[in-house]
Every structure is written in C-alpha cells, then in structure tokens.
Scaffold this active site. Structure first.
Site, PDB file in Angstrom:
ATOM      1  N   SER A  67     -34.964  31.434 -21.897  1.00  0.00           N
ATOM      2  CA  SER A  67     -33.773  31.855 -22.630  1.00  0.00           C
ATOM      3  C   SER A  67     -32.528  31.674 -21.773  1.00  0.00           C
ATOM      4  CB  SER A  67     -33.913  33.333 -23.024  1.00  0.00           C
ATOM      5  OG  SER A  67     -32.679  33.868 -23.458  1.00  0.00           O
ATOM      6  N   TYR A  74     -35.040  42.125 -21.395  1.00  0.00           N
ATOM      7  CA  TYR A  74     -35.492  40.885 -22.023  1.00  0.00           C
ATOM      8  C   TYR A  74     -35.280  39.708 -21.080  1.00  0.00           C
ATOM      9  CZ  TYR A  74     -35.292  36.723 -24.964  1.00  0.00           C
ATOM     10  OH  TYR A  74     -35.474  35.461 -25.477  1.00  0.00           O
TER      11      TYR A  74
END
Length: 335
Positions: A127, A152
């Site tokens: 990501s 995350y």
C-alpha cells in the site's frame, strides 16, 4: 496456469480473478467474506465468479494455519496473487489485533505454503500508506518507508519485510505492489469514492478532512489489473548491482522487487468531489474537519520503474473512471 488469488471476493481480487479467467487460467479463489463492510457486496462479486468452470472457491481465513496448510496440499500453484487483507486506515486504530491477525499472521501462513511448494512467483499487495511521514513527493520505491502512521500501514510494511525474508532464505520470488487509492466499479464502501458518492445520492454532508487540503493519486481498477497481469510472468531476480552499504529498499540480492502502481497524478479532494457533482448533477454539502489520526495529506506515485519494466502506465482519466463507477453504482443500487 493454476493461480491462487487470495481475497478473490474483494474489490481488486474480484477484478483480477475475472481477468485471469478470461485469459484461460485456472483460478483457485480464497476469501473469508468477513463483515468489515457489507458482505452482500462481496457475495455479489463472488456470485459472478462461481459459474465459471475454471474457478474454484474456498472460504477460509488465512490466519487459520491448518486450513492454509491443507489448501497448499491440494496441488501446486504456478502463481500466487495475494490480495487478501484487513484494509482501511481508520478502522486499524480501533481494532489493531484484527489487522495483525490478517495482514501479518495470515501472510506468514501463506508464505509458509509458498516455501513448502517452492512457488515460482508470489505477487502480493502492499500500500502507498507505507510511506507514512514521508513528504518526498512523488513517492519512490527507492526511498525509505520506515515511518508508518497507522497500524494498517505498519502491517503492510511488515508484509514487505516478511516477503523479503522468505525470498532471501528460501528463494521464493516475490513482487510487492504498492497500490495508490484504487477506485472503480464494485469498489469498497469504506473508501472515499464510495463514501462521497453515497453521501451525494442520499443528500448527506460529505466529510472532508484536513479542511479540504488533501490530495490522492486515484488509480482506476482496470489499470491496476493490467499492471498485475503484466508482472505475472516478470519474475524478480537478484539485482546484480545491489549495494549493502547503500541498501535500495526496492531491490535486493534476493529475488524480490517492490513497485508503485498509481496514476502518477495527484488530485485534490475538492476537485474529485467537483467531478462527482458534474457526473451526478448533484451539489455536495461539505463538512470540513481536521486531519484524522493515521492519515496523510497527499499521495503521489513515482511509477518510472513500473512503466519501464512493464511498458505500461496507468492513465485512465479521472472523469472516465468515475463515470464508470457512477454508472455501476446506479445500476447495482437501483438509483
């Protein structure tokens, strides 16, 4: 080829599975269909995949080590595309253990399967959030990404490090893909494009953080799928000029590579909302709020390596991609 796609009922996994089936591959899909967002949307995606004769589905959680071990005992996979993850920055601040179970323990179980099978190539989703505090725009894979600002992001960075370790120790070729704000038909309801469109159609205020001073490198899902398809057979090799005294985070002496996949064009959130207004004929009511914990002001992908190695640059114009997204939304939700 026989290809394992984890997260096949997720947004990107669904589109990638459709592409692979259309190309004649046999796909084994895995998903736990968790209720982080509306499971009906995941089930609707899955319903479009199940009738295909070359598709097999296993409902399992990658955090279940015995279930993953049994999956890898069925038959060897020619490729593995790992897209399953607990996604979302803000929810990771509320339930960090869920992210560690899925994105760290689950990925570790998958890597163990790759080790036992000696998987020829693992592609895995990372990501843009791993860039964290970095303000060196555009983000380059060759720059350090050691200061994440959400749980995350930390778990996605951990995944990169684990994949490198398995590439180094066991020779598992691994390609990590740092996605930049992917949007399009069948998109996730917890992401900004869906949230904004939902609010417009329901005449609710749109919450805009950092008082509107935000920009994202919005990337259309078909461009992401095309990029992954082109990397499928581009198996990474040790970089012959890797220098341990000046270590490059994107390459290694192991068969390991990291790429950004983005539209390489940051768009201000205010411009993004204005585009949705034009496409829907509706006027947004804006609620300006301060920056949220774990968020970053701007993302922008440097894709020079990705474009050089694949011969492809994501370039779907925002208005084109959003018009397709709005069209799908109207059809799926009968708006």
């Amino acid at each position: 080829m026989r290809i394992l796609v984890t997260g096949c009922a997720g947004f990107i996994g669904f589109h990638m599975t459709q592409r692979l089936l259309a190309e004649g591959h046999t796909v084994v899909g895995v998903d736990n269909l968790n209720p982080t967002y509306d499971p009906a949307l995941k089930e609707a995606r899955l319903a479009l995949l199940l009738p295909h004769p070359a598709f097999t589905f296993h409902r399992l959680d990658l955090a279940d080590a015995s279930a993953v071990k049994a999956l890898f005992e069925t038959a060897p996979f020619d490729r593995i595309i790992h897209l399953a993850a607990q996604a979302g920055v803000r929810y990771s601040l509320q339930n960090p253990s869920l992210y560690v179970a899925s994105n760290v323990a689950g990925f570790l179980n998958l890597l163990e399967g790759c080790r036992r099978q000696k998987t020829p190539h693992l592609l895995f989703a990372s990501s843009s959030s791993v860039y964290g505090l970095s303000r060196a725009l555009p983000f380059s894979e060759h720059d350090p990404a050691d200061h994440p600002v959400s749980i995350y992001a930390a778990t996605k960075k951990a995944g990169e490090l684990m994949a490198h370790t398995y590439a180094h120790l066991f020779g598992i070729p691994a390609t990590g893909l740092r996605f930049f704000t992917v949007y399009g038909p069948w998109g996730r309801p917890d992401m900004a494009p869906f949230l904004f469109l939902n609010a417009l159609f329901q005449d609710r205020p749109i919450e805009i953080f950092n008082y509107g001073d935000m920009a994202r490198d919005f990337t259309y899902v078909d461009d992401v799928v095309e990029g992954m398809a082109r990397l499928l057979n581009r198996i990474p090799a040790p970089h012959p000029e890797w220098n341990a005294t000046r270590p490059d985070p994107a390459t290694s002496t192991a068969p390991y590579r990291i790429y950004n996949i983005g539209n390489h064009t940051p768009v201000a959130l205010t411009d993004f909302i204005a585009c949705l207004e034009r496409l829907t004929g509706k006027t947004a009511r804006r609620t300006l709020l301060p920056m949220q914990p774990g968020d970053v002001r701007a993302t922008w992908a440097d894709i020079s390596d990705f474009s050089r190695d694949t011969g492809f640059s994501p370039s779907t114009p925002l208005e084109v991609g959003l018009s397709r997204f709005v069209e799908w939304y109207r059809s799926f939700y009968h708006v």
